[in-house]
Design a protein around this motif. Structure first.
Motif, PDB file in Angstrom:
ATOM      1  N   UNK A  65       0.873  -1.281  -0.086  1.00 40.40           N
ATOM      2  CA  UNK A  65       0.033   0.105  -0.062  1.00 40.40           C
ATOM      3  C   UNK A  65       0.862   1.340   0.156  1.00 40.40           C
ATOM      4  N   UNK A  66       1.985   1.450   0.722  1.00 40.49           N
ATOM      5  CA  UNK A  66       2.986   2.337   0.591  1.00 40.49           C
ATOM      6  C   UNK A  66       3.280   2.687  -0.815  1.00 40.49           C
ATOM      7  N   UNK A  67       3.709   1.600  -1.648  1.00 37.99           N
ATOM      8  CA  UNK A  67       4.222   1.693  -3.018  1.00 37.99           C
ATOM      9  C   UNK A  67       3.196   2.301  -3.940  1.00 37.99           C
ATOM     10  N   UNK A  68       1.781   1.881  -3.795  1.00 38.38           N
ATOM     11  CA  UNK A  68       0.601   2.392  -4.621  1.00 38.38           C
ATOM     12  C   UNK A  68       0.232   3.602  -4.196  1.00 38.38           C
ATOM     13  N   UNK A  69       0.509   4.227  -2.944  1.00 34.54           N
ATOM     14  CA  UNK A  69       0.054   5.705  -2.527  1.00 34.54           C
ATOM     15  C   UNK A  69       1.218   6.380  -3.178  1.00 34.54           C
ATOM     16  N   UNK A  70       2.693   6.025  -2.894  1.00 35.81           N
ATOM     17  CA  UNK A  70       3.740   7.171  -3.448  1.00 35.81           C
ATOM     18  C   UNK A  70       3.576   6.939  -4.839  1.00 35.81           C
ATOM     19  N   UNK A  71       3.349   6.175  -5.530  1.00 34.71           N
ATOM     20  CA  UNK A  71       3.155   6.021  -7.313  1.00 34.71           C
ATOM     21  C   UNK A  71       1.867   6.884  -7.572  1.00 34.71           C
ATOM     22  N   UNK A  72       0.997   6.997  -6.873  1.00 32.78           N
ATOM     23  CA  UNK A  72      -0.163   7.672  -7.352  1.00 32.78           C
ATOM     24  C   UNK A  72       0.011   9.330  -7.028  1.00 32.78           C
ATOM     25  N   UNK A  73       0.740   9.382  -5.965  1.00 33.22           N
ATOM     26  CA  UNK A  73       0.946  11.092  -5.605  1.00 33.22           C
ATOM     27  C   UNK A  73       2.207  11.487  -6.648  1.00 33.22           C
ATOM     28  N   UNK A  74       3.082  10.593  -6.804  1.00 40.61           N
ATOM     29  CA  UNK A  74       4.249  10.999  -7.943  1.00 40.61           C
ATOM     30  C   UNK A  74       3.573  11.225  -9.101  1.00 40.61           C
ATOM     31  N   UNK A  75       2.409  10.561  -9.563  1.00 34.62           N
ATOM     32  CA  UNK A  75       2.072  10.883 -10.819  1.00 34.62           C
ATOM     33  C   UNK A  75       1.141  12.001 -10.996  1.00 34.62           C
ATOM     34  N   UNK A  76       0.692  12.421  -9.811  1.00 34.22           N
ATOM     35  CA  UNK A  76      -0.336  13.770  -9.639  1.00 34.22           C
ATOM     36  C   UNK A  76       0.652  14.810  -9.504  1.00 34.22           C
TER      37      UNK A  76
END
Length: 247
Positions: free
Chosen positions: A81-92
């Motif tokens: 979940x940490x990886x998923x959240x960080x990837x999403x924020x980095x994309x934004x």
């Protein structure tokens, strides 16, 4: 099996016999040694059988626990979940655009945040793979063979993208002659020679990979929902904490 009663009977027999012959000490020692040898062999065999039984029971218990395990461990879930959240924020917060637009002073914070998150994702993926090599995983049987193959392919592609995304960003910045600028004023100097054309190509590949990982992650999420809503198995629940109930 030689018991203490057998030993006592044998000793009394030897004593009576040896008293009659006059060679008490010699024959008693020989008979006792034979009895002790039999007892020692019996004890070794008993110990060995007991060890084998315990080992077999532990293996059966371990296999049973593996088959009964329905969730990933807390650390595996945290990495996921940490990886998923960080990837999403980095994309934004990805700056996007041409080299001139990305490195505008007004976009410094977004770029620094994006690069910091990218480095964090790379570190998380490395730690996650190392932990995955030793951590226990749940036994999640796929309904069909092709679904198992598809799940493994998507998972492998996601790991590949999680490595490729930060690496293409790093190479693109360095080839264009820029340092990596992270939050808190941390800078990482270039280890590559300047080549604006190659750097621009890397930056473009990085953009494509960023779009690809979002689409693939979306497909991954839809597959998890399909497992939960249609197949009604434990695939989605396996990556959720126990305090989250899906019933």
């Amino acid at each position: 099996m030689v018991t203490s009663a057998n030993l006592r009977q044998g000793r009394h027999y030897c004593e009576r016999r040896l008293d009659a012959t006059g060679y008490r000490a010699l024959f008693l020692r020989a008979d006792l040694l034979r009895a002790c040898g039999l007892w020692r062999r019996e004890l070794i065999d008993l110990t060995r059988r007991s060890y084998d039984d315990k080992k077999g029971n532990k293996m059966e218990q371990h296999q049973m626990e593996h088959h009964l395990r329905t969730r990933y461990g807390a650390l595996s879930q945290a990495f996921h979940w940490a990886t998923a959240i960080l990837v999403l924020i980095a994309f934004v917060y990805g700056p996007g655009g041409s080299e001139q637009q990305v490195y505008l002073p007004a976009r410094d914070f977004n770029r620094q945040l994006h690069e910091t998150l990218g480095m964090a994702v790379l570190a998380l993926v490395v730690m996650r793979l190392l932990w995955r090599s030793v951590a226990a995983r749940p036994h999640l049987a796929q309904p069909t063979r092709w679904m198992g193959i598809a799940a493994a392919a998507v998972q492998g592609a996601l790991y590949l993208l999680l490595f490729a995304l930060p690496l293409t960003a790093i190479c693109g910045a360095w080839l264009e002659g820029h340092r990596l600028t992270l939050l808190a004023g941390i800078e990482v100097s270039s280890l590559l020679g300047v080549s604006h054309a190659a750097g621009a190509t890397m930056a473009e590949i990085h953009t494509w990979l960023g779009d690809a990982i979002l689409w693939l992650a979306g497909l991954h999420a839809l597959a998890a929902l399909y497992h939960h809503l249609v197949l009604k198995d434990g695939v989605l629940a396996s990556m959720l904490p126990r305090w989250i109930s899906l019933r």
